[in-house]
Design a protein around this motif. Structure first.
Motif, mmCIF file in Angstrom:
data_model
loop_
_atom_site.group_PDB
_atom_site.id
_atom_site.type_symbol
_atom_site.label_atom_id
_atom_site.label_comp_id
_atom_site.label_asym_id
_atom_site.label_seq_id
_atom_site.Cartn_x
_atom_site.Cartn_y
_atom_site.Cartn_z
ATOM 1 N N ALA A 47 1.861 0.173 -6.111
ATOM 2 C CA ALA A 47 1.724 1.521 -6.660
ATOM 3 C C ALA A 47 0.582 2.274 -5.976
ATOM 4 C CB ALA A 47 1.478 1.447 -8.169
ATOM 5 N N PHE A 48 -0.528 1.582 -5.731
ATOM 6 C CA PHE A 48 -1.635 2.209 -5.008
ATOM 7 C C PHE A 48 -1.210 2.573 -3.586
ATOM 8 C CE2 PHE A 48 -4.369 0.927 -8.435
ATOM 9 C CZ PHE A 48 -5.484 1.745 -8.330
ATOM 10 N N ALA A 49 -0.514 1.668 -2.912
ATOM 11 C CA ALA A 49 -0.063 1.942 -1.549
ATOM 12 C C ALA A 49 0.888 3.136 -1.529
ATOM 13 C CB ALA A 49 0.621 0.710 -0.963
ATOM 14 N N TRP A 55 2.821 9.588 -2.134
ATOM 15 C CA TRP A 55 2.653 10.575 -3.201
ATOM 16 C C TRP A 55 1.574 11.597 -2.861
ATOM 17 C CZ3 TRP A 55 -0.903 12.139 -7.002
ATOM 18 C CH2 TRP A 55 -0.350 12.887 -8.052
ATOM 19 N N LEU A 56 0.400 11.158 -2.457
ATOM 20 C CA LEU A 56 -0.681 12.087 -2.123
ATOM 21 C C LEU A 56 -0.376 12.912 -0.874
ATOM 22 C CD1 LEU A 56 -3.863 9.964 -2.952
ATOM 23 C CD2 LEU A 56 -3.004 11.967 -4.180
ATOM 24 N N PRO A 57 0.108 12.302 0.228
ATOM 25 C CA PRO A 57 0.448 13.126 1.405
ATOM 26 C C PRO A 57 1.508 14.186 1.105
ATOM 27 C CG PRO A 57 0.244 10.830 2.044
ATOM 28 C CD PRO A 57 0.178 10.867 0.544
ATOM 29 N N LEU A 144 2.583 -5.612 -0.001
ATOM 30 C CA LEU A 144 1.598 -5.834 -1.062
ATOM 31 C C LEU A 144 2.249 -6.314 -2.359
ATOM 32 C CD1 LEU A 144 -0.826 -2.823 -0.519
ATOM 33 C CD2 LEU A 144 -1.260 -5.246 -0.046
ATOM 34 N N PHE A 145 3.528 -6.033 -2.541
ATOM 35 C CA PHE A 145 4.227 -6.589 -3.698
ATOM 36 C C PHE A 145 4.589 -8.046 -3.466
ATOM 37 C CE2 PHE A 145 8.026 -7.826 -6.005
ATOM 38 C CZ PHE A 145 7.672 -7.525 -7.307
ATOM 39 N N VAL A 146 5.145 -8.333 -2.309
ATOM 40 C CA VAL A 146 5.580 -9.702 -1.999
ATOM 41 C C VAL A 146 4.378 -10.652 -1.912
ATOM 42 C CG1 VAL A 146 6.657 -11.150 -0.225
ATOM 43 C CG2 VAL A 146 7.683 -8.946 -0.845
ATOM 44 N N MET A 147 3.258 -10.150 -1.413
ATOM 45 C CA MET A 147 2.073 -10.965 -1.147
ATOM 46 C C MET A 147 1.637 -11.832 -2.337
ATOM 47 S SD MET A 147 -1.725 -9.572 -0.119
ATOM 48 C CE MET A 147 -2.046 -8.909 -1.771
#
Length: 253
Positions: A47-49, A55-57, A144-147
């Protein structure tokens, strides 16, 4: 669900339903849920990524890439309380001390941090920082989810497939009461949770299985078995390997 929440509270700083009375059996029963706990963490990381890279860009806010990578790198130790990092550092201090088996175990139990621990941890952080910077933005969230999911499956493998090195200790409860069925359940959960990520998820799983087999056997020969610290080291190292595999795989698969 009690075992899941106990595992979540122990392995992370997240306490949805607080559990105050833990038994050794509770710890053992929580082992099979470790990949699910990894999925909770992975959802937050992803979600952060997504926020940083999409989302921010889309709203005209582009954060500096080095700052973004640094925040993503700091998230795991923040949300886990540095639990696995501590185990990794203790393991590096003990295993690479060049001492006898008994002395290695004593060093790992010592709360002091040695030069091997600091050096290995700094090197690992630098490598993961570089990997996050170089990774195509489109695969950062899936990686980052799979990690944490795959890394915690490897922790379950370490707990269930290798003997415990100490006569007692917190990690012994995991090893004593988990059972081989925990690994099967955890493996199925991991496959279901990560299948959507495709070839890169499968590749990272294969790499992590090979590494865990090597590292587990190496550590068993040095220590006579694994410890709670080694479980943390397995998790931390496999998280780095997942990220590295996603980076390399993005260019060759």
């Amino acid at each position: 669900m009690r075992a899941f929440f106990i595992g979540l509270q122990f392995l992370t700083r997240i306490s949805i339903v607080r559990q105050d009375n833990w038994t050794a059996e509770d710890f053992g029963r929580s082992v099979k849920f470790f990949p699910l706990i990894g999925a909770v963490l992975g959802t937050i990381y992803a979600a952060f990524a997504y926020a940083f890279y999409d989302w921010l860009p889309a709203r005209g806010v582009v954060l500096p890439p080095h700052l973004t990578a640094a925040v993503l790198l700091i998230l795991p130790p923040l949300l886990t309380g540095g639990l696995h990092c501590d185990g990794f550092m203790d393991t590096m201090d003990g295993v690479f001390s060049g001492r006898s088996r008994e002395r290695m175990l004593e060093i790992m139990k010592d709360s002091c941090t040695g030069s091997n621990a600091v050096f290995c941890f700094v090197v690992l952080m630098f490598l993961e920082f570089a990997v996050l910077l170089d990774m195509p933005k489109s695969i950062v969230a899936p990686a980052l989810f799979v990690m944490p999911v795959t890394a915690r499956l490897m922790m379950v493998a370490g707990i269930t497939l290798f003997p415990y090195a100490r006569p007692d200790g917190l990690g012994k409860a995991f090893a004593q009461y988990a059972g081989r069925g925990a690994l099967t359940f955890a493996a199925v959960c991991t496959l279901v949770l990560t299948a959507w990520a495709g070839a890169l998820a499968w590749a990272s799983l294969a790499v992590c299985v090979a590494f865990t087999a090597f590292f587990g056997n190496y550590t068993e020969k040095r220590l006579g078995g694994l410890t709670g610290d080694v479980y943390g080291a397995i998790t931390t190292l496999n998280e780095g390997l997942v990220l590295l595999t996603f980076l390399v795989g993005a260019y060759i698969l």
